[in-house]
Design an enzyme around this catalytic site. Structure first.
Site, mmCIF file in Angstrom:
data_model
loop_
_atom_site.group_PDB
_atom_site.id
_atom_site.type_symbol
_atom_site.label_atom_id
_atom_site.label_comp_id
_atom_site.label_asym_id
_atom_site.label_seq_id
_atom_site.Cartn_x
_atom_site.Cartn_y
_atom_site.Cartn_z
ATOM 1 N N HIS A 131 0.831 -1.202 0.000
ATOM 2 C CA HIS A 131 0.000 0.000 0.000
ATOM 3 C C HIS A 131 0.868 1.255 0.000
ATOM 4 C CE1 HIS A 131 -2.327 3.133 2.264
ATOM 5 N NE2 HIS A 131 -3.193 2.846 1.310
ATOM 6 N N GLU A 168 2.106 1.875 -3.451
ATOM 7 C CA GLU A 168 0.990 2.401 -4.256
ATOM 8 C C GLU A 168 0.843 3.913 -4.075
ATOM 9 O OE1 GLU A 168 -3.314 3.510 -3.779
ATOM 10 O OE2 GLU A 168 -3.054 1.503 -2.918
#
Length: 424
Positions: free
Chosen positions: A48, A51
């Protein structure tokens, strides 16, 4: 012209497309087949984090230029991380698909961030983790996964933990990015009025620097653990989450599970919506969810209610599950909810972003194409007998797990441990 086409680049990058000649827009996704369950314990949250960081800058664009690149054309650019993969995606007008693809490739292939941007984004992630503590509808699912998949990577929070994010280094981020954002670990899916061969030519140019690479999967299927816990919180409502194991993507009863989910809490006609909200007025929000992984899955029921009504809501949920276990599914109910699922699938097939996502997931899980017509055929094949076979196999009520969160609930701890979903 074939609707679906697939190509594989020499470095292993896969390209799948579905032709929709009448659409005014194109949806493109780049799938990185690495998610939270692939992280080491000290890396929790790194998928994450990466990202987020790719949007801070590349070798050719700063953060503002990335944001402006497609928004200035009326398009959309976004990304999300799951426990099993990360997806970068855009939707643009059909004449702008090359720009959309180029921006996605820039994010996936050319991340470049300064120490300052890294430190700033780390603060943002820590704020996001803290913010989730104030979102009970999301937090309760994290608690649930931590319990039923205890000691398994699926139990980890996608956002990570404050401790692991705080210790994350820029060097570690780049090592992860360079290792996993390569070769067969990448799938490019696109839906809309674009030519497959033209897309392949552009992908050959934009992804040529990706190494021929296939990440060795260390994934192991989780073992379900019966879990009952109360989290006392000072908040307006009590939150109830109940669930048990269900099918994986590869299970022969996958579509039976989909229909059962609709029957339980998939809409206003569902049994639990009618019983809890419409007939008793005990909750504003009540729904069920089917959560499917490559090797496992679960079906859960959520309701938000007053603490004083928790026992009543639990009893209604128990009664509906017990009724299904004892009586199975009636032919009239099966017809209603098969029709509902069929309609949702057909309407979803008009959405090119939905089709782009379906292409990516099917390639990721099955490595083959599954047209909507085939899925509809599978839905049509479902019978009362197959539904009841699914119920007999998967509705093991002794495995029912429960998380309660809210005020004035601690007195319910023993009651919750003793609560028997298998008895009338």
């Amino acid at each position: 012209m074939d609707v679906f086409k697939k190509s594989v680049l020499p470095n292993g990058v896969r390209i799948v497309t579905e032709h929709h000649p009448h659409s005014k827009s194109v949806s493109i996704g780049v799938w990185v087949l690495t998610g939270t369950r692939d992280e080491k314990p000290e890396e929790v949250g790194i998928s994450h984090f990466v990202e987020h960081l790719v949007f801070k800058g590349t070798k050719t664009r700063n953060a503002y230029q990335i944001a402006k690149s497609l928004e200035s054309l009326g398009g959309e650019l976004n990304a999300y991380t799951t426990r099993e993969y990360t997806n970068y995606h855009c939707t643009v007008l059909k004449e702008d698909w090359r720009i959309g693809l180029e921006v996605l490739a820039d994010l996936v292939c050319n991340m470049k961030i300064s120490q300052k941007d890294f430190d700033l984004e780390k603060k943002v992630i820590l704020q996001e983790i803290a913010m989730c503590d104030d979102l009970p509808e999301e937090l309760i699912y994290d608690y649930f996964y931590e319990g039923v998949y205890k000691n398994h990577p699926l139990s980890r929070q996608i956002l990570g933990q404050a401790e692991t994010i705080t210790k994350m280094t820029q060097k570690k981020i780049f090592e992860f990015y360079r290792h996993f954002y390569q070769g067969k670990n990448l799938i490019i899916s696109a839906a809309g009025p674009l030519e497959h061969d033209q897309l392949v030519i552009e992908c050959q140019r934009l992804f040529k620097n990706r190494k021929k690479f296939s990440a060795k999967s260390n994934r192991r299927a989780p073992r379900w653990k019966r879990y009952r816990k109360i989290f006392e919180r000072d908040m307006e409502q009590a939150h109830v989450l109940v669930g048990l194991p269900s099918t994986s993507f590869n299970d022969k009863f996958r579509f039976e599970a989909l229909v059962l989910n609709s029957l339980l809490g998939g809409g206003m006609t569902s049994r639990l919506y009618q019983a809890i909200r419409e007939k008793q007025g005990l909750a504003y929000t009540v729904f069920s969810s089917l959560n499917t992984n490559v090797d496992s899955g679960n079906i859960s029921v959520y309701a938000g209610t007053d603490s004083a009504n928790v026992k009543k809501v639990m009893q209604i949920i128990k009664d509906e599950f017990a009724k299904l276990k004892k009586q199975g599914v009636r032919s009239s109910d099966l017809t209603l909810f098969k029709t509902q699922v069929r309609g949702q699938l057909l309407m979803g097939s008009d959405d090119i972003e939905n089709r782009m996502s379906s292409l990516g997931v099917n390639e990721m899980v099955f490595e083959r194409y599954k047209p909507v017509s085939n899925v509809i055929e599978e839905i049509e094949k479902i019978s009362v007998e197959s539904m009841n076979q699914y119920i007999a196999k998967y509705l093991d009520l002794d495995k029912m797990s429960v998380v309660l969160m809210g005020p004035n609930l601690q007195g319910h701890q023993q009651w919750l441990q003793d609560f028997d979903f298998s008895k009338n």
